[in-house]
Design a protein around this motif. Structure first.
Motif: not given
Length: 355
Positions: A26-30, A37-42
């Motif tokens: 779960a931690i690795s997936g998060a 998400g940050l790479v796509v958003a930026f």
């Protein structure tokens, strides 16, 4: 939970291992989702030709964010390390009332022997709800004792003893595998753990062919190999007696100390000049290559029996070991059926220092 993803849980250790695995997943997936998400958003916001202000965030905020992210990551790492390490350490410390089983691995089979003398090949019968302590070694190469349903894995090493334990929570038959490549027939080194109700296990145990338990077999071997000529009470050779020695901390030459346990006894038999007891000469010969792993286990069980407490159980119909070794402590044979009393008791004062 997640039965389609995880193997069957059949031991008290299994839920702990699964919880750690699922938490790490779960931690690795998060983290993966956050980074992606940050790479796509930026990439969208600050794409070429965008009017977004790249200097919108002050440097102070960026620095504080970086410090907070690093501290949070460090905290999560330390917590996971503590959680996993504590679970692993618990796997080394078996309960005092655990059934003791010796496991010898060789290409390509598992040989098991319980303290009452019951021997099996590629099988191990145990009662449900009772802790079982495994003492493993190998006759040739490294093997790995693996029971998926128990989440149990421990290496069996040549020339060494390793330990682990489990407590089954379900009856049934469970796969036993070797997960260390050990030669051409590695994939065929298969076995099974048969978990039975205590009453069924007691009946199975009573139906096994009679034979010496480990301690009595070790007693016979102790005489056959000439050990009694030096270590028996009244011997003319200046060598330590063995009565009450098990579990004691003894002084060694050079000012060090050692605890008399299975590993120490094994080293004393195979490398007697490495850790010499204080006050004794290094005159014991090495039995390396002269004794098999099974014989070393029998001698270890015999020495352990000489240091047992007054209320330990004894094989029915046999005289106690102490009756044939003057000055020795009472006989000991670890309980094979849950609920039998076992008490190691205090070691006798003034006992000898080294086998």
């Amino acid at each position: 939970m997640l039965a389609w993803l995880m193997p069957e849980q059949a031991s008290v250790q299994a839920p702990r291992v699964d919880a750690i695995f699922l938490a790490l997943t779960a931690i690795s997936g998060a983290i993966v989702l956050l980074v992606v998400g940050l790479v796509v958003a930026f990439s969208i916001r600050f794409r070429r030709g965008s009017k977004a202000n790249r200097d919108a965030l002050p440097s102070l905020v960026a620095r504080e964010f970086e410090i907070g992210w690093t501290a949070a990551t460090l905290f999560v790492f330390v917590f996971i390390f503590w959680w996993a390490a504590s679970a692993e350490i618990r796997a080394y410390v078996a309960p005092k009332d655990a059934i003791e089983v010796h496991v010898v691995a060789k290409q390509w089979m598992w040989k098991t022997q319980s303290s009452n003398g019951a021997r099996e090949i590629n099988e191990l019968h145990v009662p449900v709800g009772a802790p079982v302590r495994l003492i493993l070694t190998s006759q040739d190469v490294i093997h790995s004792f693996y029971v998926p349903a128990f989440r149990l894995k421990r290496d069996a090493l040549p020339g060494q003893q390793t330990e682990t334990w489990f407590k089954a929570t379900k009856t049934g038959t469970f796969h036993l595998l070797c997960t260390e490549y050990c030669g051409t027939d590695h994939a065929r080194m298969l076995g099974r753990i048969v978990v039975m109700e205590p009453e069924d296990y007691a009946r199975w145990l009573s139906a096994q062919p009679e034979g010496d338990d480990l301690a009595h077999a070790g007693e016979r071997l102790f005489a056959e190999r000439g050990c009694a000529g030096c270590h028996a009470p009244g011997s003319g050779v200046h060598a330590p007696g063995l009565a009450g020695l098990w579990g004691r901390e003894i002084p060694l030459a050079g000012g060090r100390t050692a605890t008399v346990d299975g590993a120490y006894v094994r080293d004393s038999i195979l490398q007697p000049k490495r850790d010499v007891a204080a006050g004794y000469e290094p005159i014991m010969p090495s039995y390396d290559g002269l004794l098999s792993d099974g014989e070393i286990q029998e001698l270890t069980a015999y020495i352990r029996a000489l240091g047992a407490g007054p209320r330990a159980s004894r094989t029915p119909g046999r005289p106690p070991l102490s009756s044939r070794v003057p000055g020795a402590a009472r006989d000991r044979s670890p309980a094979m059926v849950p609920g039998a009393p076992v008490d190691d008791g205090p070691a006798p004062a003034g006992a000898a220092t080294r086998p």
